[in-house]
Design a protein around this motif. Structure first.
Motif, mmCIF file in Angstrom:
data_model
loop_
_atom_site.group_PDB
_atom_site.id
_atom_site.type_symbol
_atom_site.label_atom_id
_atom_site.label_comp_id
_atom_site.label_asym_id
_atom_site.label_seq_id
_atom_site.Cartn_x
_atom_site.Cartn_y
_atom_site.Cartn_z
ATOM 1 N N ASP A 61 -3.052 -13.884 -2.034
ATOM 2 C CA ASP A 61 -3.388 -12.713 -2.849
ATOM 3 C C ASP A 61 -2.641 -11.483 -2.372
ATOM 4 N N ALA A 62 -2.541 -11.330 -1.061
ATOM 5 C CA ALA A 62 -1.907 -10.148 -0.475
ATOM 6 C C ALA A 62 -0.393 -10.308 -0.425
ATOM 7 N N ASP A 63 0.310 -9.203 -0.680
ATOM 8 C CA ASP A 63 1.762 -9.190 -0.515
ATOM 9 C C ASP A 63 2.139 -8.920 0.930
ATOM 10 N N VAL A 64 1.330 -8.079 1.609
ATOM 11 C CA VAL A 64 1.634 -7.665 2.978
ATOM 12 C C VAL A 64 0.337 -7.547 3.768
ATOM 13 N N ILE A 65 0.407 -7.937 5.044
ATOM 14 C CA ILE A 65 -0.692 -7.761 5.986
ATOM 15 C C ILE A 65 -0.199 -6.818 7.081
ATOM 16 N N VAL A 66 -1.012 -5.821 7.438
ATOM 17 C CA VAL A 66 -0.702 -4.912 8.537
ATOM 18 C C VAL A 66 -1.904 -4.893 9.485
ATOM 19 N N ASP A 67 -1.688 -4.351 10.677
ATOM 20 C CA ASP A 67 -2.754 -4.231 11.670
ATOM 21 C C ASP A 67 -3.141 -2.763 11.757
ATOM 22 N N LEU A 68 -4.353 -2.429 11.337
ATOM 23 C CA LEU A 68 -4.805 -1.038 11.314
ATOM 24 C C LEU A 68 -5.261 -0.608 12.704
ATOM 25 N N VAL A 69 -4.893 0.611 13.107
ATOM 26 C CA VAL A 69 -5.178 1.070 14.466
ATOM 27 C C VAL A 69 -6.592 1.616 14.618
ATOM 28 N N GLU A 70 -7.250 1.960 13.533
ATOM 29 C CA GLU A 70 -8.615 2.473 13.622
ATOM 30 C C GLU A 70 -9.506 1.440 14.302
ATOM 31 N N GLU A 71 -10.384 1.920 15.168
ATOM 32 C CA GLU A 71 -11.219 1.019 15.964
ATOM 33 C C GLU A 71 -12.001 0.054 15.081
ATOM 34 N N ASN A 72 -11.925 -1.216 15.399
ATOM 35 C CA ASN A 72 -12.607 -2.306 14.693
ATOM 36 C C ASN A 72 -12.155 -2.488 13.247
ATOM 37 N N ALA A 73 -11.035 -1.895 12.850
ATOM 38 C CA ALA A 73 -10.566 -2.043 11.467
ATOM 39 C C ALA A 73 -9.905 -3.402 11.246
ATOM 40 N N GLY A 74 -9.189 -3.881 12.260
ATOM 41 C CA GLY A 74 -8.542 -5.191 12.145
ATOM 42 C C GLY A 74 -7.358 -5.185 11.195
ATOM 43 N N LEU A 75 -7.129 -6.326 10.551
ATOM 44 C CA LEU A 75 -5.996 -6.475 9.656
ATOM 45 C C LEU A 75 -6.314 -5.878 8.290
ATOM 46 N N GLY A 76 -5.306 -5.240 7.698
ATOM 47 C CA GLY A 76 -5.430 -4.694 6.354
ATOM 48 C C GLY A 76 -4.498 -5.436 5.422
ATOM 49 N N SER A 77 -4.983 -5.801 4.246
ATOM 50 C CA SER A 77 -4.166 -6.534 3.286
ATOM 51 C C SER A 77 -3.893 -5.653 2.074
ATOM 52 N N MET A 78 -2.720 -5.846 1.463
ATOM 53 C CA MET A 78 -2.394 -5.025 0.300
ATOM 54 C C MET A 78 -1.541 -5.759 -0.713
#
Length: 199
Positions: A79-96
């Motif tokens: 579903d996601a085109d890109v996965i990034v790692d978010l630096v905010e505490e406990n945010a984890g991976l972000g998909s977009m």
């Protein structure tokens, strides 16, 4: 020129697409397009795949230049085109998802941005949508919006199935904010998973 002069999103990003990448993306789209399928999900027509490829490549190139750790998933049919790692505490991976469109004559920031069906918003397992326009040589990134912001906006096209058209100037997730929100890496990264070469 394609600039946003509002206080919400003044920092659009422009990425030039080398000729070889454009040619390779065109060939890839020709090989993988499906002219028989039409529904509210991810479209598989030639233009849709071409836009996915050039905009995905441009975003990966921009992430690489800014040393943002990222994984491209388009070729994996995720579903996601890109996965990034978010630096905010406990945010984890972000998909977009990269919501892309042809920008012949430029983008009107008051009316154009992320165009997405309600079906995809309900069914895509992603966190964010990134607005992109392609004008045959350059991809312009306007900013990022989360799923809830799009659904809570008043930007619904009178189409069936229901389609949202979230304006570029309404996106508070700017590209600079995106740089600050993602983990960086010094490791060498392949642009768009190495699918297309610049030369």
């Amino acid at each position: 020129m394609m600039f946003s002069f509002t206080d919400r999103n003044p920092d659009w990003v422009y990425v030039f697409i080398p000729e070889q990448v454009r040619l390779d993306a065109k060939e890839y789209a020709t090989e993988h397009c499906d002219t028989k399928v039409s529904f509210a999900g991810r479209q598989r027509m030639f233009t849709d795949i071409l836009l996915d490829c050039v905009c995905g490549w441009a975003f990966s190139k921009w992430c690489t230049q800014n040393k943002i750790w990222h994984e491209c998933n388009y070729s994996d049919m995720n579903d996601a085109d890109v996965i990034v790692d978010l630096v905010e505490e406990n945010a984890g991976l972000g998909s977009m998802v990269i919501s892309s469109r042809i920008a012949s004559g430029g983008i009107d920031p008051a009316h154009e941005g992320i165009r997405i069906s309600n079906w995809r918003l309900e069914n895509d397992d992603v966190d964010f949508y990134l607005s992109a326009g392609f004008d045959s040589k350059t991809v312009t990134f306007h900013g990022i919006a989360d799923k809830i912001s799009i659904q809570n906006g008043q930007y619904v096209w009178d189409l069936r199935p229901m389609v949202y058209d979230f304006p570029a100037d309404e996106m508070t997730g700017t590209m600079n904010l995106f740089i600050e929100s993602c983990r960086k890496t010094e490791e060498k990264q392949e642009v768009f998973g190495g699918l297309f070469k610049e030369e």
